[in-house]
Design a protein around this motif. Structure first.
Motif, mmCIF file in Angstrom:
data_model
loop_
_atom_site.group_PDB
_atom_site.id
_atom_site.type_symbol
_atom_site.label_atom_id
_atom_site.label_comp_id
_atom_site.label_asym_id
_atom_site.label_seq_id
_atom_site.Cartn_x
_atom_site.Cartn_y
_atom_site.Cartn_z
ATOM 1 N N CYS A 100 39.564 -44.707 4.320
ATOM 2 C CA CYS A 100 39.733 -43.335 3.830
ATOM 3 C C CYS A 100 38.393 -42.648 3.592
ATOM 4 O O CYS A 100 38.279 -41.423 3.741
ATOM 5 C CB CYS A 100 40.565 -43.333 2.548
ATOM 6 S SG CYS A 100 42.285 -43.819 2.801
ATOM 7 N N ALA B 203 40.640 -37.305 3.394
ATOM 8 C CA ALA B 203 41.521 -38.376 2.881
ATOM 9 C C ALA B 203 40.997 -38.898 1.547
ATOM 10 O O ALA B 203 39.794 -39.075 1.368
ATOM 11 C CB ALA B 203 41.631 -39.516 3.894
ATOM 12 N N ASP C 285 50.607 -35.486 2.649
ATOM 13 C CA ASP C 285 49.697 -34.425 3.107
ATOM 14 C C ASP C 285 50.263 -33.074 2.692
ATOM 15 O O ASP C 285 51.434 -32.944 2.328
ATOM 16 C CB ASP C 285 49.517 -34.488 4.629
ATOM 17 C CG ASP C 285 50.809 -34.208 5.385
ATOM 18 O OD1 ASP C 285 51.280 -33.047 5.356
ATOM 19 O OD2 ASP C 285 51.365 -35.155 6.011
ATOM 20 N N VAL D 103 48.184 -42.005 8.469
ATOM 21 C CA VAL D 103 47.046 -41.093 8.298
ATOM 22 C C VAL D 103 46.690 -40.422 9.614
ATOM 23 O O VAL D 103 46.429 -39.209 9.672
ATOM 24 C CB VAL D 103 45.836 -41.853 7.713
ATOM 25 C CG1 VAL D 103 44.588 -40.971 7.720
ATOM 26 C CG2 VAL D 103 46.131 -42.309 6.291
ATOM 27 N N VAL E 33 51.861 -42.084 1.699
ATOM 28 C CA VAL E 33 50.907 -41.219 2.397
ATOM 29 C C VAL E 33 51.461 -39.804 2.320
ATOM 30 O O VAL E 33 52.569 -39.538 2.785
ATOM 31 C CB VAL E 33 50.706 -41.657 3.863
ATOM 32 C CG1 VAL E 33 49.761 -40.685 4.567
ATOM 33 C CG2 VAL E 33 50.150 -43.071 3.914
ATOM 34 N N ILE F 41 44.801 -35.254 2.451
ATOM 35 C CA ILE F 41 45.696 -36.398 2.657
ATOM 36 C C ILE F 41 45.472 -37.359 1.491
ATOM 37 O O ILE F 41 44.340 -37.764 1.220
ATOM 38 C CB ILE F 41 45.424 -37.113 3.993
ATOM 39 C CG1 ILE F 41 45.618 -36.157 5.174
ATOM 40 C CG2 ILE F 41 46.320 -38.332 4.139
ATOM 41 C CD1 ILE F 41 45.212 -36.745 6.505
ATOM 42 N N ASN F 42 46.541 -37.689 0.804
ATOM 43 C CA ASN F 42 46.471 -38.636 -0.314
ATOM 44 C C ASN F 42 47.137 -39.944 0.088
ATOM 45 O O ASN F 42 48.291 -39.954 0.551
ATOM 46 C CB ASN F 42 47.176 -38.079 -1.549
ATOM 47 C CG ASN F 42 46.370 -36.984 -2.216
ATOM 48 O OD1 ASN F 42 45.167 -37.092 -2.351
ATOM 49 N ND2 ASN F 42 47.032 -35.906 -2.611
ATOM 50 N N VAL F 43 46.404 -41.034 -0.083
ATOM 51 C CA VAL F 43 46.935 -42.371 0.195
ATOM 52 C C VAL F 43 46.987 -43.123 -1.134
ATOM 53 O O VAL F 43 45.979 -43.210 -1.842
ATOM 54 C CB VAL F 43 46.063 -43.128 1.208
ATOM 55 C CG1 VAL F 43 46.629 -44.529 1.442
ATOM 56 C CG2 VAL F 43 45.976 -42.360 2.519
#
Length: 650
Positions: free
Chosen positions: A534, A540, A596, A567, A594, A579-581
């Motif tokens: 990331c 990300a 967005d 992703v 995941v 984008i969050n993981v």
């Protein structure tokens, strides 16, 4: 069996009645509840007087309005704590606890009673200590935890014995006797009721004496004592309540008396007593009195063959809202059998169905025993009808009709059970087939994933060690090729550009090889490898929660590949800015998300692409679950994976 159950109804209801002694809904120490509330508005009241008013109102409302009782108790508690009045603080904790108990919230009641006990122990207030143990026991009693109830009742008795408080002991021994009576240990119950009788007589506690005599009338009946003994006890209970002016408890005693005469087949004596009890119950207006009085009188009419009158009274009892299962069951029984005698098969069938429904809701075992008792009664009466007059033959025909209906119902029930068994067997076979097919598919998917992981590892190694080494060698040799040659300015620029492109190619090759099988994943696990992945993407962000314990290698690779694919999908299709993981690792499960903020898609109209389908297959291979949420505000994909003991220990 039916009569045994009915004989228990009277003393069970009297037990509930005794629990409300000295809790009048209208008066407290000669003052009305309304007048006490009005006193609260006076500004000249001292804190001590106001606390006492809150205490009195909390106690007065306990069996009338639980919420108001709790409200007054808590207001008094705040003031008692503010003024440092520990004695009243303990009393108010007790009031609040018993109010929650009256409202059926037993866990909360225990919390407040425990706080009251802590203060009562510090203050060494033996009466309050005893009352708290008695309250504990009452809570266990209504939950049928008889052993724990007895333990607390005896703890309360020991405290009162140490202080020679016989009046308090009388109430507690009465409660202990009732526990044994509920357990049908009549010998022990009789022993404690005798002790209660002596103590209550010495203390002049008429309410307790009335309760004892109703219970003794029931116990002596079950012990097979002469009818005069049990009847005499019921008469004593009625006389005591009458002299005390307590019509409520007097009515219970009269009902018990009518019940006893009925159980001894003396219907001529039982009928007028039962009518008197019913008239008094209606005059008092308490449904808890009216319902059992109607049931007793309906049964007396039924036993005398007056089926029409029995149906009328049973129907009237049914119209009253009653939560007592024994009464409801007896009402349906009377209505079904009486209508059978009257030649009303449709009504008989209706009330038989109602009886079954009520029985299934409570105790199937008790229901089966009741049916067995009815069958025995039917066989006995059928033999008597075979040698009776023409009127008796008519009744026999009706019973035969009922029997045919019962047999038909049983046959239909057996056929339905066989059908359900067949359906269940077929469903089990289908489920087993689906399970085997699913296992076959999962094995195939797992094998594919294993092959893919091995191939990625091989390709990553070949790219890094083979092609990567060759490109590095080319980069080293190019400057030597240049040597001492003199190049034009444009050629120097091109040469430097070529070297730069070669550096970029080497870095890209290493990046591709790293992502195909990242070394950090194999060495350090998911947290570090996903953080590195990331960090390399500007939009990300990675968030990790939970344990950092290593997971099985195959599971870690699967999670990494899924997040990598999700992703990349967000980068290609979402057109978002962030984008969050998120990865959550616990002892029994692993989950990742995941998310967005892109344009999203309609999951109902847009079919999933190859990437999402591959991810679903990978998740299914590990018995996981995947959920997709998408809208105009973005897309969120969440995956849950359960860890077995083997997984978590690896």
């Amino acid at each position: 069996m039916k009569r045994h159950i009915k004989s228990k109804i009277v003393w069970l209801r009297l037990l509930m009645c005794i629990s409300t002694i000295c809790n009048s809904p209208f008066l407290l120490c000669g003052q009305s509840v309304d007048s006490l509330e009005q006193l609260l508005a006076e500004k000249s009241l001292t804190d001590a007087a106001r606390i006492q008013l809150y205490y009195d109102l909390s106690w007065a409302y306990k069996n009338i309005d639980v919420n108001r009782s709790i409200d007054f108790g808590k207001k008094g508690l705040v003031l008692a704590q503010k003024t440092g009045d520990s004695k009243k603080e303990a009393s108010l904790y007790f009031n609040i606890g018993t109010a929650y108990y009256a409202g059926g919230t037993y866990d909360t009641a225990m919390i407040y009673l425990e706080k009251a006990r802590t203060l009562a122990d510090k203050l060494q207030n033996y009466r309050q200590q005893s009352s708290i143990y008695n309250a504990y026991a009452n809570i266990y009693n209504v939950q049928s935890l008889y052993e724990m109830a007895l333990e607390n009742y005896f703890a309360a008795v020991r405290i009162l014995e140490d202080h020679n408080d016989t009046q308090g002991q009388a109430v507690l021994y009465y409660n202990i006797g009732n526990i044994y009576q509920r357990m049908e240990n009549f010998e022990q119950a009789f022993k404690y009721f005798r002790i209660t009788e002596e103590l209550a007589t010495d203390a002049g506690s008429q309410e307790v004496l009335a309760g004892v005599y109703v219970s003794l009338s029931n116990i002596t009946f079950h012990q097979g004592k002469p009818s005069a003994v049990s009847v005499d006890y019921a008469h004593k209970a009625a006389e005591i309540s009458r002299k005390a002016g307590d019509k409520y408890r007097e009515n219970f005693a009269i009902q018990a008396l009518a019940q006893l005469y009925s159980l001894h087949d003396d219907y001529v004596t039982a009928e007028p007593i039962a009518r008197q009890a019913l008239a008094m119950a209606k005059e008092l207006g308490f449904p808890s009195l009216i319902t059992p009085a109607l049931v007793i009188l309906a049964d007396i009419y039924f036993q005398q063959g007056q089926y029409a009158q029995s149906v009328v009274l049973a129907g009237e009892a049914l119209a009253i809202d009653s939560t007592d299962y024994n009464h409801t069951k007896d009402i349906y029984t009377n209505l079904a059998v009486a209508n059978a005698y009257l030649g009303h098969p449709e009504l008989t069938h209706k009330y038989m169905d109602s009886y079954r429904t009520a029985s299934d809701r409570y105790a199937n075992e008790s229901y089966q025993k009741t049916l067995s008792g009815m069958e025995i009664k039917y066989e006995t009466e059928k033999k008597e009808l075979q040698i009776a007059s023409l009127e008796q033959e008519r009744k026999l025909s009706i019973w035969l009709g009922v029997a045919c209906v019962a047999i038909l119902l049983i046959a239909l029930a057996l056929a339905f059970i066989r059908y359900r068994l067949a359906v269940n067997r077929r469903k089990l076979a289908e489920e087993e087939t689906r399970r085997l097919e699913q296992e076959k598919q999962l094995v195939a998917v797992q094998a594919t994933l294993d092959g893919e992981a091995a191939e990625r590892t091989r390709l990553a190694k070949d790219l890094h060690d083979g092609l990567g080494s060759m490109l590095s060698a080319v980069k080293i040799n190019l400057p030597q090729v240049k040597g001492d040659a003199v190049l034009e300015a444009v050629d120097v620029s091109r040469f430097q550009t070529a070297l730069g492109m070669l550096d970029d190619s080497i870095r890209e090759l290493r990046r591709v090889a790293h992502h195909m099988m990242p070394e950090s994943l194999l060495r350090y696990g998911l947290k570090i490898s996903l953080s590195d992945f990331c960090d390399a993407i500007a939009i990300a962000q990675f968030h990790y929660f939970g344990s950092e314990a290593r997971l099985p290698e195959k599971l870690e690779i699967m999670v990494y590949r899924c997040i990598h694919e999700l992703v990349n999908n967000a980068l290609k299709h979402a057109a978002g800015t962030q984008i969050n993981v998120q990865l959550v690792q616990e002892s029994e499960r692993v989950s990742f998300t995941v998310q967005d903020d892109g344009k999203g898609f309609d999951a109902h109209t847009v079919s999933e692409g190859m990437g999402l389908r591959n991810i679903r297959q990978r998740v299914a291979a590990f018995q996981g679950k995947m959920a997709v949420y998408s809208s105009e505000q973005g897309t969120e994909i969440h995956v849950e994976l359960e860890l077995t003991n083997k997984d978590s220990n690896d």
